[in-house]
Motif scaffolding. Structure first.
Motif, PDB file in Angstrom:
ATOM      1  N   MET A   1      26.680 -64.115 -43.533  1.00  0.00           N
ATOM      2  CA  MET A   1      26.815 -65.521 -43.296  1.00  0.00           C
ATOM      3  C   MET A   1      27.813 -65.757 -42.167  1.00  0.00           C
ATOM      4  O   MET A   1      28.846 -65.117 -42.090  1.00  0.00           O
ATOM      5  N   ALA A   2      27.490 -66.672 -41.290  1.00  0.00           N
ATOM      6  CA  ALA A   2      28.332 -66.942 -40.137  1.00  0.00           C
ATOM      7  C   ALA A   2      29.594 -67.688 -40.549  1.00  0.00           C
ATOM      8  O   ALA A   2      29.606 -68.435 -41.525  1.00  0.00           O
ATOM      9  N   ILE A   3      30.644 -67.513 -39.774  1.00  0.00           N
ATOM     10  CA  ILE A   3      31.902 -68.184 -40.043  1.00  0.00           C
ATOM     11  C   ILE A   3      31.831 -69.666 -39.685  1.00  0.00           C
ATOM     12  O   ILE A   3      32.558 -70.477 -40.229  1.00  0.00           O
ATOM     13  N   ILE A   4      30.923 -70.032 -38.762  1.00  0.00           N
ATOM     14  CA  ILE A   4      30.680 -71.428 -38.406  1.00  0.00           C
ATOM     15  C   ILE A   4      29.198 -71.723 -38.591  1.00  0.00           C
ATOM     16  O   ILE A   4      28.380 -70.816 -38.532  1.00  0.00           O
ATOM     17  N   PRO A   5      28.836 -72.980 -38.837  1.00  0.00           N
ATOM     18  CA  PRO A   5      27.421 -73.300 -39.009  1.00  0.00           C
ATOM     19  C   PRO A   5      26.639 -73.092 -37.705  1.00  0.00           C
ATOM     20  O   PRO A   5      27.068 -73.534 -36.651  1.00  0.00           O
ATOM     21  N   LEU A   6      25.520 -72.392 -37.804  1.00  0.00           N
ATOM     22  CA  LEU A   6      24.655 -72.146 -36.648  1.00  0.00           C
ATOM     23  C   LEU A   6      23.363 -72.916 -36.871  1.00  0.00           C
ATOM     24  O   LEU A   6      22.391 -72.393 -37.398  1.00  0.00           O
ATOM     25  N   LYS A   7      23.345 -74.176 -36.491  1.00  0.00           N
ATOM     26  CA  LYS A   7      22.225 -75.072 -36.773  1.00  0.00           C
ATOM     27  C   LYS A   7      21.216 -75.147 -35.634  1.00  0.00           C
ATOM     28  O   LYS A   7      20.187 -75.778 -35.758  1.00  0.00           O
ATOM     29  N   GLN A   8      21.515 -74.559 -34.490  1.00  0.00           N
ATOM     30  CA  GLN A   8      20.623 -74.642 -33.338  1.00  0.00           C
ATOM     31  C   GLN A   8      19.943 -73.295 -33.121  1.00  0.00           C
ATOM     32  O   GLN A   8      20.323 -72.279 -33.705  1.00  0.00           O
ATOM     33  N   ARG A   9      18.931 -73.316 -32.266  1.00  0.00           N
ATOM     34  CA  ARG A   9      18.193 -72.086 -31.954  1.00  0.00           C
ATOM     35  C   ARG A   9      18.028 -71.953 -30.457  1.00  0.00           C
ATOM     36  O   ARG A   9      17.908 -72.947 -29.743  1.00  0.00           O
ATOM     37  N   VAL A  10      18.011 -70.719 -30.007  1.00  0.00           N
ATOM     38  CA  VAL A  10      17.784 -70.410 -28.601  1.00  0.00           C
ATOM     39  C   VAL A  10      16.757 -69.285 -28.533  1.00  0.00           C
ATOM     40  O   VAL A  10      16.729 -68.406 -29.398  1.00  0.00           O
ATOM     41  N   THR A  11      15.887 -69.353 -27.532  1.00  0.00           N
ATOM     42  CA  THR A  11      14.908 -68.290 -27.312  1.00  0.00           C
ATOM     43  C   THR A  11      15.453 -67.369 -26.229  1.00  0.00           C
ATOM     44  O   THR A  11      15.779 -67.816 -25.130  1.00  0.00           O
ATOM     45  N   VAL A  12      15.545 -66.085 -26.549  1.00  0.00           N
ATOM     46  CA  VAL A  12      16.060 -65.084 -25.614  1.00  0.00           C
ATOM     47  C   VAL A  12      14.880 -64.304 -25.058  1.00  0.00           C
ATOM     48  O   VAL A  12      14.086 -63.748 -25.810  1.00  0.00           O
ATOM     49  N   THR A  13      14.767 -64.272 -23.722  1.00  0.00           N
ATOM     50  CA  THR A  13      13.747 -63.470 -23.060  1.00  0.00           C
ATOM     51  C   THR A  13      14.463 -62.280 -22.429  1.00  0.00           C
ATOM     52  O   THR A  13      15.113 -62.414 -21.390  1.00  0.00           O
ATOM     53  N   PRO A  14      14.373 -61.102 -23.056  1.00  0.00           N
ATOM     54  CA  PRO A  14      15.129 -59.952 -22.555  1.00  0.00           C
ATOM     55  C   PRO A  14      14.464 -59.319 -21.341  1.00  0.00           C
ATOM     56  O   PRO A  14      13.246 -59.353 -21.185  1.00  0.00           O
TER      57      PRO A  14
END
Length: 121
Positions: A1-14
């Motif tokens: 579990m994260a120490i802060i809320p992670l409510k957003q999402r990002v798409t990573v194109t490697p």
């Protein structure tokens, strides 16, 4: 579990890398990308001056230049994100924003393990 809320999402194109860790390119010197994946994050906008690692010259092989960052992504632990990857974020207004990492900082916990990673863009 994260120490802060992670409510957003990002798409990573490697960007695919060779055995030495260098980005792979096609015949026109464009990076070859892999399959995009989505990560939970927290994105905060705001400008600040950061040092960006470039892969050129310098006494020790890597120099740093000062650049202006327009925001920072915060990830849980240590995600597999590199300097050549593309981060695609859709904000609250539905705008699609694309970023490249300028600086990647892994913040350790007291036991030495990765707690969060801050990616300045």
């Amino acid at each position: 579990m994260a120490i802060i809320p992670l409510k957003q999402r990002v798409t990573v194109t490697p960007v695919l890398r060779d055995g030495d860790g260098n980005p792979m390119t096609d015949e026109w010197d464009r990076p070859i990308t892999g399959d995009p994946f989505t990560r939970r994050c927290r994105f905060s906008q705001g400008t600040k001056l950061v040092r960006s690692a470039t892969g050129t010259g310098g006494v020790h092989g890597v120099t740093a230049q000062e650049v202006v960052s327009v925001g920072a992504f915060i990830f849980d632990k240590h995600p597999n994100i590199g300097y050549y990857d593309k981060l695609t974020y859709i904000d609250d207004n539905g705008n699609k924003l694309e970023y490249r990492p300028l600086n990647i900082a892994v913040k350790p916990w007291l036991n030495g393990k990765s707690l969060i990673t801050v990616v300045d863009v």
